[in-house]
Design an enzyme around this catalytic site. Structure first.
Site, short mmCIF file in Angstrom:
data_model
loop_
_atom_site.label_atom_id
_atom_site.label_comp_id
_atom_site.label_asym_id
_atom_site.label_seq_id
_atom_site.Cartn_x
_atom_site.Cartn_y
_atom_site.Cartn_z
N CYS A 199 79.81 40.04 52.35
CA CYS A 199 80.83 40.07 51.31
C CYS A 199 82.19 39.59 51.85
O CYS A 199 82.30 38.51 52.40
CB CYS A 199 80.89 41.48 50.73
SG CYS A 199 81.65 41.62 49.11
N HIS A 200 83.23 40.43 51.72
CA HIS A 200 84.57 40.07 52.20
C HIS A 200 84.71 40.20 53.72
O HIS A 200 85.74 39.81 54.28
CB HIS A 200 85.63 40.92 51.51
CG HIS A 200 85.86 40.55 50.08
ND1 HIS A 200 84.94 40.82 49.09
CD2 HIS A 200 86.90 39.93 49.48
CE1 HIS A 200 85.40 40.38 47.93
NE2 HIS A 200 86.60 39.84 48.14
N GLY A 201 83.70 40.73 54.40
CA GLY A 201 83.74 40.83 55.85
C GLY A 201 83.89 39.47 56.53
O GLY A 201 84.44 39.37 57.63
N LEU A 202 83.44 38.42 55.83
CA LEU A 202 83.57 37.07 56.40
C LEU A 202 85.02 36.64 56.52
O LEU A 202 85.34 35.74 57.29
CB LEU A 202 82.77 36.07 55.58
CG LEU A 202 81.26 36.01 55.88
CD1 LEU A 202 80.96 35.53 57.26
CD2 LEU A 202 80.50 37.25 55.54
N GLN A 203 85.94 37.30 55.80
CA GLN A 203 87.37 37.01 55.97
C GLN A 203 87.80 37.32 57.40
O GLN A 203 88.63 36.60 57.97
CB GLN A 203 88.21 37.84 54.99
CG GLN A 203 88.07 37.41 53.55
CD GLN A 203 88.86 38.31 52.61
OE1 GLN A 203 88.87 39.53 52.75
NE2 GLN A 203 89.52 37.71 51.65
#
Length: 192
Positions: free
Chosen positions: A116-120
């Site tokens: 999810c947003h962890g790739l940020q």
């Protein structure tokens, strides 16, 4: 075996609890840490729900008691890293200590599971250059800006993408498959 999990206030509830419990079931010792907090401190999780609006809504999730102190971690003791999503990557991507943790796992080619947003966080750490990964669709620009190739899966699919030591997924419906592939990267054998 020990695995490190990054966390912070308003981490996605499912993306913290489900992988934690799956890894614990396999007798993997998971150390959940947050910068500037210590073992026993509470972080607040969030539930992100798609309700037909232009974006998801956010509600408070369960409080979570951190298992370990960020400043005490010894990176060479961990076999892998889990990077959940939610809101915490938005602000932790500006914390060099967090980016250094992520860079260390990639430098050593240890397994990393990001969702999810962890790739940020991975984008901000500069570890996506020349790699492909999935993420929540709203993070596509972060992946591309970080030099990565965005793999476009429907946001709530059960698809995961593997590129070397990295297993990524768009959102929490993929947690089961995402963890299965991370466990394989760790070299853990599960027999039925």
């Amino acid at each position: 075996m020990k695995v490190l999990m990054l966390a912070g206030d308003f981490i996605e509830d499912y993306e913290l609890y489900a992988p934690l419990k799956a890894l614990e079931m396999l007798d993997i010792d998971v150390h959940v840490v947050c910068p500037d907090k210590k073992a026993g401190d509470i972080i607040q999780t969030a539930l992100h729900i798609v309700e037909g609006w232009q974006t998801y809504s956010e509600r408070p999730g369960h409080p979570f008691e951190l298992t370990h102190t960020f400043s005490d971690i010894k990176l060479d003791k961990y076999s892998g890293l889990v990077v959940p999503g939610g809101r915490f990557p938005e602000y932790q991507r500006y914390d060099q200590r967090v980016l250094d943790v992520i860079s260390s796992f990639f430098a050593d080619n240890r397994p990393v599971a990001a969702i999810c947003h962890g790739l940020q966080l991975l984008s901000a750490a500069g570890v996506l250059k020349g790699r492909s990964c999935s993420a929540f669709p709203m993070c596509k620009l972060d992946v591309v800006a970080g030099g990565g190739e965005y793999v476009d899966y429907e946001a709530f699919s059960k698809n995961v993408h593997i590129d070397g030591n990295l297993v990524s997924a768009p959102a929490y419906p993929a947690i089961g498959v995402w963890m299965r592939e991370f466990i394989r990267l760790l070299g853990v054998k599960v027999q039925l």
